[in-house]
Write an enzyme that holds these catalytic residues in place. Sequence first.
Site, PDB file in Angstrom:
ATOM      1  N   LYS A 108      41.876  44.273  40.003  1.00 12.62           N
ATOM      2  CA  LYS A 108      42.822  43.999  41.096  1.00 12.62           C
ATOM      3  C   LYS A 108      44.251  43.976  40.549  1.00 12.62           C
ATOM      4  O   LYS A 108      44.479  43.521  39.421  1.00 12.62           O
ATOM      5  CB  LYS A 108      42.449  42.648  41.711  1.00 12.62           C
ATOM      6  CG  LYS A 108      43.210  42.254  42.969  1.00 12.62           C
ATOM      7  CD  LYS A 108      42.615  40.948  43.527  1.00 12.62           C
ATOM      8  CE  LYS A 108      43.319  40.439  44.767  1.00 12.62           C
ATOM      9  NZ  LYS A 108      42.685  39.200  45.302  1.00 12.62           N
ATOM     10  N   SER A 189      41.439  39.285  50.076  1.00 15.12           N
ATOM     11  CA  SER A 189      42.551  40.094  49.639  1.00 15.12           C
ATOM     12  C   SER A 189      42.177  41.112  48.564  1.00 15.12           C
ATOM     13  O   SER A 189      42.968  41.995  48.259  1.00 15.12           O
ATOM     14  CB  SER A 189      43.659  39.190  49.099  1.00 15.12           C
ATOM     15  OG  SER A 189      43.234  38.549  47.897  1.00 15.12           O
ATOM     16  N   SER A 213      38.693  35.659  49.123  1.00 19.09           N
ATOM     17  CA  SER A 213      39.219  36.973  48.755  1.00 19.09           C
ATOM     18  C   SER A 213      38.285  37.854  47.926  1.00 19.09           C
ATOM     19  O   SER A 213      38.541  39.052  47.786  1.00 19.09           O
ATOM     20  CB  SER A 213      40.551  36.829  48.020  1.00 19.09           C
ATOM     21  OG  SER A 213      41.583  36.609  48.950  1.00 19.09           O
TER      22      SER A 213
END
Length: 547
Positions: A108, A189, A213
């Site tokens: 990420k 997310s 997330s």
Amino acid sequence: MVLLACFWKAFVASTAVATLVAGHPNPSTLPFLLDATISELSAGLEKGTFSSVDLVDAYVGRILEVNSTLHMVTEINPDAWTIAKQLDDERAAGKCRGPLHGLPILIKNNIATADLMNNTAGSYALLGAKAPRDATVATKLRKAGAIILGKTNLSQWANFRSSNSSNGWSAYGGQTYGAYYPGQDPSGSSSGSGVASSLGLAVASLGTETDGSIVSPSENNNIVGIKPTVGLTSRALVIPISEHQDTVGPMARTVKDAAHVLQVIAGPDAYDNYTQANPFNGTLPDYAKACNLDALKGKRIGVPRNYIGLLGPRDEATAPILDAFEDALKIIAEAGATIVDNTNYTAYEQYLNSSAEGIVLDADFVANLKSYLDQLTYNPTGVGSLADVRNFTQTFPPEEYPSRDTATWDESLALNFTNTSPEFWAAYQEDLYLGGAGGLLGALANYSLDAVVVPTAVASGISAIIGAPLVTVPLGFYPPNTTVQTNRRGNLNATAPNIPFGISFAGKHWSEESLIGFAYAYEQRTMTRRKSLPYILPGTELATVMG
Ligand SMILES: *[C@@H]1O[C@H](CO)[C@@H](O)[C@H](O)[C@H]1NC(C)=O
Ligand SMILES: *[C@@H]1O[C@H](CO)[C@@H](O)[C@H](O)[C@H]1NC(C)=O
Ligand SMILES: *[C@@H]1O[C@H](CO)[C@@H](O)[C@H](O)[C@H]1NC(C)=O
Ligand SMILES: *[C@@H]1O[C@H](CO)[C@@H](O)[C@H](O)[C@H]1NC(C)=O
Ligand SMILES: *[C@@H]1O[C@H](CO)[C@@H](O)[C@H](O)[C@H]1NC(C)=O
Ligand SMILES: *[C@@H]1O[C@H](CO)[C@@H](O)[C@H](O)[C@H]1NC(C)=O
Ligand SMILES: *[C@@H]1O[C@H](CO)[C@@H](O)[C@H](O)[C@H]1NC(C)=O
Ligand SMILES: *[C@@H]1O[C@H](CO)[C@@H](O)[C@H](O)[C@H]1NC(C)=O
Ligand SMILES: *[C@@H]1O[C@H](CO)[C@@H](O)[C@H](O)[C@H]1NC(C)=O
Ligand SMILES: *[C@@H]1O[C@H](CO)[C@@H](O)[C@H](O)[C@H]1NC(C)=O
Ligand SMILES: *[C@@H]1O[C@H](CO)[C@@H](O)[C@H](O)[C@H]1NC(C)=O
Ligand SMILES: CC(=O)N[C@H]1CO[C@H](CO)[C@@H](O)[C@@H]1O
């Protein structure tokens, strides 16, 4: 000897995989990348059927086929090929570092790497900034022989900025879409990590979770996500929201693959003192070995019905989830577990009313963001605090302010206390009660449970506020006659035919080993991931790049 040991492990594991997909045998000797597992890929590398350079070529080819539609990757690592070649050479010389040796993984875009890639949380405020070293989880991946293939797009600032943004949007990476329906809300997310693992754009990915997330984009992209106990994995040089709730975890296509990745990234780290609370005294559990078909036998699995009520009343959007969840309970019982129904959370009403989590996150963010920024060795925009980041965001047009506002930061900056103040302590203690004795931990103790199970759509909150772990596994898909509904901003299809959803196992702190076992035993009996396909599929395979 090293080589033989590695080969033996890979061989045994790949035999097990072959029985799993019985009925859909793969006639090619090359694994199909949409579903290829760590053991299949590792076996192929060990036999020399293909190389790590081939894998990098194939995965990059797949990324470039879909990036203009889905925007799931923000940067490809320009060093990936060199690293792959080094790891191929090492293997040829008889050294195999373990199951991840030579396998490409995406991380990420809030996990720093001290290389050519940027770490921005999707914001131009951090473009070009340099971290003093790799994030500890990235260091651990590299040591285990994984190739960091690139960075995945995310909800900007891990969804801690705006009250009017959209999942998977960042100024730097654009809007991520899910692959199961045109314009699909990818959730967030860790949106790009979810989409990328699901489409086979890397063997697995890393996400981060503060509250949902990892597990939420895992469920909506038809994959497995492990949200570890806060402190099992280091957050050092990960762009933070909250030291009390943030955690880094794997997002992969199978429980066993996720377990292999967790094994590598877990463990104590001098740069993150929360990791010192790890109770394993130097020897982590063997998470891949926890993948046992009989793991649910004799276990007591609770169903906190009042908490599941968070899903909302039965309607078109909830009915498919509720029905699939009831079917899952039967499968869990058939696997040998005792389902203990109505293990309700006693402080649930108070939890619904509570603003404690918001206070903890707001106060932590101000302090924790500053600590991250203070560590940068090069910082071209010069942002040194949340106030600076807000000013930058509000004045730099690609950040799309004011349409995407900064309401969350406005609230953080309006707090008149910090995360060491008595007000903070009170809020944090309230969280520990609501999720603890009044919530998950109370239910586990009162009913002598090994875990609880809930639809993933409601799983994250109660575990988030106490830093406890979760594992999500695919549960089902919205049926073909589902009416398409958009997200609040109106730019994504949030409910639509074929969009996947998941089921989560939740337990006490440090219970990942058990949760992984339960998730595996459920996964192997259902193999839900294989029951539908994305609407868009990259065609590049190993055979394509090997000529
Ligand atoms: C897709 O990735 C390539 C390589 O990084 C890049 O040149 C191209 O602009 C990307 N396309 C989109 C639409 O993001
Ligand atoms: C990182 O950002 C800089 C500045 O925009 C850019 O020049 C560079 O290409 C980016 N790195 C990668 C790997 O994309
Ligand atoms: C959402 O789905 C509708 C109906 O299929 C489609 O017309 C629309 O283009 C989709 N939205 C996006 C952003 O792709
Ligand atoms: C943990 O580490 C942080 C920053 O590295 C430091 O500010 C804090 O005082 C430490 N806490 C303890 C209990 O050591
Ligand atoms: C922890 O590990 C050390 C070294 O292996 C051992 O000496 C010690 O007894 C262990 N402590 C506990 C509580 O198991
Ligand atoms: C648990 O909660 C459900 C849903 O709110 C409710 O119907 C049920 O009566 C409760 N059971 C107990 C034992 O409290
Ligand atoms: C929740 O808040 C409402 C309104 O503030 C209040 O009336 C109610 O007593 C609260 N319930 C609990 C369980 O705290
Ligand atoms: C706010 O940001 C702009 C550029 O984006 C800069 O010119 C200005 O000095 C900043 N203001 C403050 C108070 O930092
Ligand atoms: C959110 O943004 C959208 C798109 O720019 C806009 O139409 C809408 O009015 C905004 N909503 C709020 C509450 O600001
Ligand atoms: C913070 O604000 C609240 C109310 O807004 C007030 O009661 C409290 O005394 C203030 N605390 C400090 C430390 O200023
Ligand atoms: C979709 O089809 C199922 C099964 O035929 C039915 O139960 C459900 O009511 C339908 N939903 C809608 C929105 O038409
Ligand atoms: C690899 C990749 O797809 N990069 C793209 C990420 O998104 C930005 C903004 O949309 C593009 O400019 C990159 O090319």
